[in-house]
Every structure is written in C-alpha cells, then in structure tokens.
Motif scaffolding. Structure first.
Motif, short mmCIF file in Angstrom:
data_model
loop_
_atom_site.label_atom_id
_atom_site.label_comp_id
_atom_site.label_asym_id
_atom_site.label_seq_id
_atom_site.Cartn_x
_atom_site.Cartn_y
_atom_site.Cartn_z
N GLY A 134 -3.97 17.25 6.95
CA GLY A 134 -3.45 18.34 6.14
C GLY A 134 -2.20 18.00 5.37
O GLY A 134 -2.09 16.93 4.76
N THR A 135 -1.22 18.91 5.44
CA THR A 135 0.01 18.73 4.67
C THR A 135 0.89 17.62 5.25
O THR A 135 1.92 17.28 4.66
CB THR A 135 0.81 20.04 4.58
N GLY A 136 0.50 17.06 6.40
CA GLY A 136 1.19 15.90 6.94
C GLY A 136 1.09 14.68 6.03
O GLY A 136 1.76 13.67 6.25
N LEU A 137 0.26 14.78 5.01
CA LEU A 137 0.16 13.71 4.01
C LEU A 137 1.46 13.54 3.21
O LEU A 137 1.76 12.45 2.71
CB LEU A 137 -0.99 14.03 3.05
N ALA A 138 2.23 14.61 3.09
CA ALA A 138 3.37 14.64 2.16
C ALA A 138 4.35 13.47 2.31
O ALA A 138 4.63 12.77 1.32
CB ALA A 138 4.12 15.97 2.29
N PRO A 139 4.89 13.20 3.49
CA PRO A 139 5.88 12.12 3.57
C PRO A 139 5.30 10.76 3.24
O PRO A 139 6.01 9.88 2.75
CB PRO A 139 6.37 12.19 5.02
N PHE A 140 4.01 10.59 3.50
CA PHE A 140 3.38 9.30 3.23
C PHE A 140 3.20 9.08 1.72
O PHE A 140 3.32 7.96 1.23
CB PHE A 140 2.03 9.20 3.95
N LEU A 141 2.93 10.15 0.99
CA LEU A 141 2.86 10.02 -0.46
C LEU A 141 4.21 9.62 -1.03
O LEU A 141 4.29 8.83 -1.97
CB LEU A 141 2.37 11.33 -1.10
N SER A 142 5.28 10.16 -0.46
CA SER A 142 6.61 9.77 -0.91
C SER A 142 6.84 8.28 -0.67
O SER A 142 7.33 7.56 -1.55
CB SER A 142 7.67 10.60 -0.18
N MET A 143 6.49 7.80 0.52
CA MET A 143 6.65 6.37 0.84
C MET A 143 5.85 5.49 -0.11
O MET A 143 6.30 4.42 -0.53
CB MET A 143 6.20 6.10 2.27
N LEU A 144 4.64 5.95 -0.45
CA LEU A 144 3.75 5.15 -1.29
C LEU A 144 4.14 5.22 -2.77
O LEU A 144 3.54 4.54 -3.60
CB LEU A 144 2.30 5.60 -1.09
N GLN A 145 5.14 6.04 -3.09
CA GLN A 145 5.69 6.05 -4.44
C GLN A 145 7.09 5.41 -4.47
O GLN A 145 7.86 5.64 -5.39
CB GLN A 145 5.73 7.48 -4.97
N ASP A 146 7.35 4.58 -3.46
CA ASP A 146 8.59 3.83 -3.35
C ASP A 146 8.23 2.35 -3.37
O ASP A 146 7.47 1.88 -2.52
CB ASP A 146 9.30 4.20 -2.04
N LEU A 147 8.72 1.62 -4.35
CA LEU A 147 8.31 0.21 -4.52
C LEU A 147 8.60 -0.64 -3.29
O LEU A 147 7.88 -1.59 -3.01
CB LEU A 147 9.02 -0.39 -5.74
N SER A 183 1.32 -2.59 -8.72
CA SER A 183 1.32 -3.50 -9.86
C SER A 183 2.73 -3.84 -10.33
O SER A 183 2.92 -4.77 -11.12
CB SER A 183 0.54 -2.89 -11.03
N LEU A 184 3.72 -3.12 -9.83
CA LEU A 184 5.10 -3.32 -10.29
C LEU A 184 5.88 -4.31 -9.44
O LEU A 184 7.03 -4.60 -9.74
CB LEU A 184 5.84 -1.97 -10.31
N VAL A 185 5.26 -4.82 -8.37
CA VAL A 185 5.97 -5.78 -7.52
C VAL A 185 5.13 -7.05 -7.38
O VAL A 185 3.92 -7.05 -7.54
CB VAL A 185 6.27 -5.19 -6.12
N ASP A 186 5.81 -8.16 -7.07
CA ASP A 186 5.12 -9.41 -6.79
C ASP A 186 4.50 -9.33 -5.40
O ASP A 186 5.12 -8.81 -4.47
CB ASP A 186 6.09 -10.60 -6.85
N ASN A 187 3.28 -9.88 -5.25
CA ASN A 187 2.60 -9.89 -3.95
C ASN A 187 2.63 -8.53 -3.25
O ASN A 187 3.13 -8.41 -2.12
CB ASN A 187 3.25 -10.95 -3.03
N PRO A 188 2.09 -7.51 -3.90
CA PRO A 188 2.15 -6.17 -3.30
C PRO A 188 1.22 -6.06 -2.09
O PRO A 188 0.26 -6.81 -1.93
CB PRO A 188 1.66 -5.27 -4.43
N ALA A 189 1.51 -5.08 -1.26
CA ALA A 189 0.60 -4.74 -0.17
C ALA A 189 -0.75 -4.31 -0.74
O ALA A 189 -0.84 -3.83 -1.87
CB ALA A 189 1.19 -3.59 0.65
N LYS A 190 -1.79 -4.47 0.07
CA LYS A 190 -3.11 -3.96 -0.29
C LYS A 190 -3.28 -2.60 0.37
O LYS A 190 -3.13 -2.47 1.59
CB LYS A 190 -4.21 -4.90 0.19
#
Length: 271
Positions: A134-147, A183-190
């Motif tokens: 559910g809404t527990g997704l929220a903090p993870f979306l924030s992390m995944l929008q941090d390079l 795409s904005l970092v070298d060797n990004p996580a998959k």
C-alpha cells in the motif's frame, strides 16, 4: 503556532482508487529531509474549500489535525508529494480526501524517522530489498529518486504488494526510474521490480503474501538474487501485520535486525 509549523498549498491531486490518492504541496524554501523520512501534516477541515460550501459543518471541524506521512518525492524536488489511504471514519484522512488544488495544509518542518539508507554501516551496500504494501511504497519512491541510492548498490529489488491491480499505484513512475535516475550515474544499480497482487490473478504479478514468498524462495527466485546476511539490506514499510510477519520470515532466513548501524533489516513503525 509553533515555529516549526508552516502553511503549504496543495498544487495537484491524483486519485488512484476510491480509497487511495496522492497530492503535491508547495515546499518551504528552508525545508530539508532525507529520503525515507516522514513528516507530520496538518489539516483544518474548516479551511478546506469542500467544507466552506457546507456552513453548518464548520463549527465542529475547526481544529488542526496532524498525522505522520512519508514523503514520496525526491529530497531535491521543488514540491513535496504524499500518498494517502482513505480511512472512512479516520479523523484525518476522511477530511483529507476532500482536498482541492489551492487548499492549504500545515507542515511540521521537522522530519522524523530512521528508515534511511544512512543507517546501514554493516554490511556494506550491495543488494537493497525494498518491501512495501500500500502506501508504504512512499519512502521507497523517495529513495529511488535519489541518485546516491543508484550509486551505492549493485541491485535494488522493489517488491510492492496490493490487494488489486488498481491499487498498484505509481507503476508508470516505477517503470521510468531506471532510465530517469539510473542513467545519470556511472555503473548504476539494476532495479528489479516485482509486483504482487493478493486478491486477483494478474499477468506478471505474484499472488501470495510477502512472508510466504520469502519463506518458500519464490521472491528470491523472481529477483534472481539470494538473501545474504553479509550483503543484503532489507527495508519494510506498510501495514503493521505485513511488517511484523515479514520481519519474522527474514529472521527465520538468517537475516538480523539493524541496530546501531549493523544488521540487515530496517522497519518503520509510525502507523
């Protein structure tokens, strides 16, 4: 009003289902937070446009009501985004569902919470598992929008569970994350995204609850990655029953709670 309380303006609202919605608000210039943290948001129903059209309701609703909300948006975004469920008799969300663009809310600008990647000192970053309902997704979306998240890890597994496919919110954003941020970092996580729908059959989605999927190895098989006490970070956020049951499943598999910076499992308990 406390020095920490500032007024913010609703900029947009997205309705996902009758019981799930997102909204963005203006961000005070001085407000800073770490991806994964939450804030306390306040609503005064008497100041919402919806109630101002119903004069007889105003007297009983003239009070500031605060609740904790994880932030969806990146720490670097110009606006703040939140993801909310509607609790029919809830003092807060039953009012918040009537939000309209231009309404004003209250923001306590002191961020809270330790569901942040900085808490991990050992093991060192390698595989990050983000398990949400559910809404527990929220903090993870924030992390995944941090390079930095994309720079620090080799693999990121996002397993997101909902009862129905319509409750799987933010799917388009999730599908863009690798391109927009990796795409904005070298060797990004998959990024490995695993949708889970528990009350209907959906192509490409798993159907069991997270604890069972972990204990029988289905989730690890789908991800193509093992859970390893020496290389795995796991974060849990969502309904309390899921968090407790999944935490116990992970401990059964040999992972340990993160304390004083060491260990695998981190949870957020603000519900």
């Amino acid at each position: 009003m406390s020095d920490n309380i500032q007024t913010v303006t609703v900029l947009s609202k997205t309705t996902w289902t009758p019981n799930l919605f997102s909204f963005t608000v203006s961000r005070p210039d001085s407000f800073k937070f770490t991806a994964g943290q939450f804030v306390r948001l306040g609503v005064n129903p008497s100041r919402l446009k919806y109630y101002q059209q119903q004069d007889e309701a105003l007297a009983a609703l003239d009070e500031d009501i605060f609740r904790a909300y994880s932030i969806v948006s990146s720490p670097f975004d110009e606006v703040l985004e939140f993801f909310s469920i509607v609790i029919p008799d809830g003092a807060f969300t039953s009012q918040l569902q009537h939000l309209e663009v231009g309404d004003e809310l209250l923001l306590n600008t002191m961020p809270f919470g330790f569901l942040t990647l900085a808490r991990y000192q050992k093991p060192l970053p390698k595989d990050l598992w983000l398990l949400a309902t559910g809404t527990g997704l929220a903090p993870f979306l924030s992390m995944l929008q941090d390079l930095k998240t994309w720079e620090d890890y080799e693999h990121i597994v996002l397993a997101y569970s909902a009862r129905s496919v319509e409750e799987l919110a933010y799917i388009e954003l999730i599908e863009r994350l690798q391109a927009d941020f990796g795409s904005l970092v070298d060797n990004p996580a998959k990024l490995i995204f695993i949708p889970i729908v528990t009350r209907e059959s959906v192509d490409g989605a798993l159907t069991e609850r997270l604890p069972k999927l972990l204990l029988d190895g289905t989730l690890q098989e789908r991800a193509g990655i093992a859970l390893d006490v020496d290389s795995t970070h796991v974060m849990l956020c969502g309904n309390p029953e899921m968090v407790e049951d999944t935490k116990e499943a992970l401990k059964t598999l040999g992972l340990v709670m993160n304390r004083r910076g060491e260990g695998n499992i981190a949870v957020e308990n603000y519900w």
